[in-house]
Design an enzyme around this catalytic site. Structure first.
Site, PDB file in Angstrom:
ATOM      1  N   ASN A 208       0.862  -1.193   0.000  1.00 33.97           N
ATOM      2  CA  ASN A 208       0.000   0.000   0.000  1.00 33.97           C
ATOM      3  C   ASN A 208       0.894   1.238   0.000  1.00 33.97           C
ATOM      4  O   ASN A 208       2.112   1.130   0.198  1.00 33.97           O
ATOM      5  CB  ASN A 208      -0.943  -0.048   1.223  1.00 33.97           C
ATOM      6  CG  ASN A 208      -0.156  -0.093   2.515  1.00 33.97           C
ATOM      7  OD1 ASN A 208       0.531   0.856   2.858  1.00 33.97           O
ATOM      8  ND2 ASN A 208      -0.231  -1.216   3.217  1.00 33.97           N
ATOM      9  N   LYS A 287       9.971 -16.764  -9.819  1.00 32.73           N
ATOM     10  CA  LYS A 287       9.208 -15.734 -10.522  1.00 32.73           C
ATOM     11  C   LYS A 287       8.128 -16.406 -11.382  1.00 32.73           C
ATOM     12  O   LYS A 287       8.440 -17.330 -12.151  1.00 32.73           O
ATOM     13  CB  LYS A 287      10.165 -14.928 -11.400  1.00 32.73           C
ATOM     14  CG  LYS A 287       9.522 -13.725 -12.023  1.00 32.73           C
ATOM     15  CD  LYS A 287      10.524 -12.889 -12.788  1.00 32.73           C
ATOM     16  CE  LYS A 287       9.802 -11.859 -13.608  1.00 32.73           C
ATOM     17  NZ  LYS A 287      10.489 -11.516 -14.836  1.00 32.73           N
TER      18      LYS A 287
END
Ligand code: CTP
Length: 398
Positions: A208, A287
């Site tokens: 955030n 990944k």
């Protein structure tokens, strides 16, 4: 903290003397009563008129000048002082202070000042490294003089090194720290700050926009009131405030562990961190390749640290934040009750200049007794001071 305080601003003769004008302006903005004392060399860089106009008081430049009603100017200027601040301090004035020499207006006034003294040196980097100067600084520190260390950067003489006057914000911070009442002396305060990052794979995460500014300001404000502060911080770009222990964490789980490891010895816990409520289930340590058009990420809830602390509440002050977009008072009240808090700070993040990643905040303080204090928009540092004042009050009534 500064309003109504009597501050002596000593200006000595270095090129950074012009920066003392900004420091004076900021002190005056916060309603400090400032008397300026300049060395003769300082007046060659900036005129005394500039300082007298901005301080609204005559500037003392001559140790033989008379004060009011025939008193001695260099003594009268130190009567009832709360603080003496030397900006900038040359190697010469530091040397005089260390050796006990009083031969001009500033050095005699500093000799007579029986109040805390803060010195902000500024000079060429080779002068600053000089062993005699460093011995003088160490000697002054040992008798309680505080220093705001110069910064490293390009200096007026064109070289690069340590010697540039600290920025006004840092000098003001030191002033506030000295002048704050030590109402939290002997109290251990834990503050959390910043966002958490919840990994999706080896290179991606959910987070955030929290910058940590509010939490860091709270940690500094608690320190200024004499508390021993532990800051548990998620990833931020902020420097660690001086005199504060820092534990750096990344995920909500790490923050949970760090907080609970240290909560036992803390009488005040302030959860200012924007802790992620959810984390990706089964994050990959590799990944993820983009080989499918649609990628679904399942989220699981993180531990609500504050809720856990509230449930097992001991005799301590528990403070939470509530970033709200609808009915902030109502939602924050509900959160305060649900998490068993003493104080909650609600932000309506739809209001411009409030909430994440800005320097100001418009907050509503709601305490366990139901009292609601809607504060105007102010800097996060100022708001931090107001929140700490409220915590001191709640602690008194505990
Ligand atoms: N908090 C916490 N642990 C979490 C999530 C939040 O300790 N896992 C703390 C925050 O630091 C903040 C307070 O709880 O002080 C409010 O968090 P918020 O996420 O706004 O409240 P929620 O209880 O999650 O309610 P909602 O999301 O429904 O608004």
């Amino acid at each position: 903290m500064i309003s109504g305080k009597r501050i002596l601003l000593g200006v000595s003769g270095g090129i950074a003397a012009y920066k003392a004008v900004d420091v004076l302006r900021r002190l005056r903005e916060q309603d400090a009563e400032v008397r300026v004392v300049m060395t003769r060399n300082a007046t060659r860089f900036v005129s005394a008129l500039t300082f007298s106009a901005l301080s609204g008081m005559p500037v003392l430049t001559d140790e033989f000048a008379e004060g009011d009603r025939g008193s001695m100017g260099h003594i009268a200027v130190t009567d009832g002082l709360d603080l003496a601040l030397v900006v900038p301090a040359t190697a010469n004035i530091i040397g005089k202070m260390a050796a006990g020499i009083a031969d001009d207006a500033l050095s005699t006034a500093l000799m007579a000042a029986d109040c805390p003294i803060i010195v902000a040196p500024a000079m060429n980097d080779r002068m600053y490294r000089n062993a005699v100067l460093q011995r003088n600084i160490a000697g002054l520190r040992s008798v309680g003089v505080r220093f705001v260390d110069p910064e490293t950067g390009v200096l007026a003489c064109g070289t690069k090194g340590q010697g540039r006057l600290a920025i006004p914000e840092t000098i003001l911070e030191a002033v506030v720290a000295v002048l704050s009442p030590k109402s939290l002396a002997g109290v251990n305060v834990l503050v959390t700050a910043g966002p958490t990052r919840e990994p999706i794979d080896a290179v991606r995460f959910i987070s955030n926009p929290s910058t940590g500014k509010m939490g860091y300001a709270l940690a500094a404000a608690a320190r200024d009131r004499g508390a021993t502060v532990l800051l548990v911080s998620g990833p931020t770009q902020l420097p660690t405030p001086q005199g504060i222990d820092l534990i750096s964490v990344t995920t909500a789980a790490q923050m949970d562990r760090a907080v609970k490891d240290h909560a036992g010895r803390c009488q005040v816990i302030i959860m200012a961190a924007a802790v992620s409520d959810f984390r990706p289930l089964g994050a990959s340590d590799r990944k993820i390749k983009k080989n499918s058009a649609l990628l679904q990420i399942q989220l699981e809830p993180t531990t609500d640290i504050l809720q856990d602390l509230g449930e097992k509440k001991e005799r301590r002050i528990l403070v939470g934040f509530a970033a709200e977009t609808d009915a902030p008072i109502l939602s924050a009240r509900e959160k305060l009750a649900r998490k068993n808090l003493d104080l909650i700070i609600a932000n309506d993040i739809t209001v411009p200049g409030s909430g994440f990643a800005v320097d100001t905040n418009k907050a509503i303080l709601i305490d366990r007794e139901g009292s609601v204090d809607e504060l105007p928009s102010m800097s996060k540092a100022e708001l931090a001071g107001r929140i700490i004042d409220k915590i001191v009050e709640l602690k008194k009534n505990q």
